[in-house]
Motif scaffolding. Structure first.
Motif: not given
Length: 134
Positions: A121, A124-125, A82
């Protein structure tokens, strides 16, 4: 209101139907977590005596420590992944939009909060250049 009690008569009947004639169970836990139970079954009635109980507790203690360690390692690895993804996304935002490190992180955090999506998340996008709330 208390939780419903298990239907031991149905359980015992189903176990007998599978050939189980005796069983014993030992809790798998540490001082911080409950992992479930180690259940042993035998086709022989009265198969579990004091020696098996002691061995079961020893095995369960070791298994619980191993499970706790594995979970900790998994959480640390996930945290590192992360952190890496967030760092990469911050770098991309800094380069694309000429933001400071703090501003880039604040953009990710704000989007995460406004869209109720995990920060990782969102990162990551950005990193993968995927569509979404970024």
């Amino acid at each position: 209101m208390s939780a419903p009690q298990p239907d031991w008569e149905s359980f015992a009947a189903a176990a007998r139907g599978l050939g189980v004639r005796s069983m014993t169970g030992v809790l798998l836990y540490t001082d911080q977590e409950d992992f479930g139970a180690l259940n042993l079954y035998s086709s022989r009635p009265g198969a579990f005596g004091k020696d098996i109980e002691t061995a079961g507790w020893l095995l369960a203690s070791h298994a619980a420590v191993a499970l706790a360690s594995a979970r900790t390692i998994d959480q640390l690895e996930h945290g590192l992944q992360s952190r890496h993804a967030i760092g990469e996304a911050m770098g991309i935002l800094r380069e694309r939009h000429r933001l400071s490190e703090e501003d880039a992180f604040n953009v990710l955090r704000r989007i995460s909060q406004e869209h109720n999506v995990k920060l990782r998340d969102i990162a990551e996008r950005v990193r993968d250049d995927r569509p979404g709330p970024v």
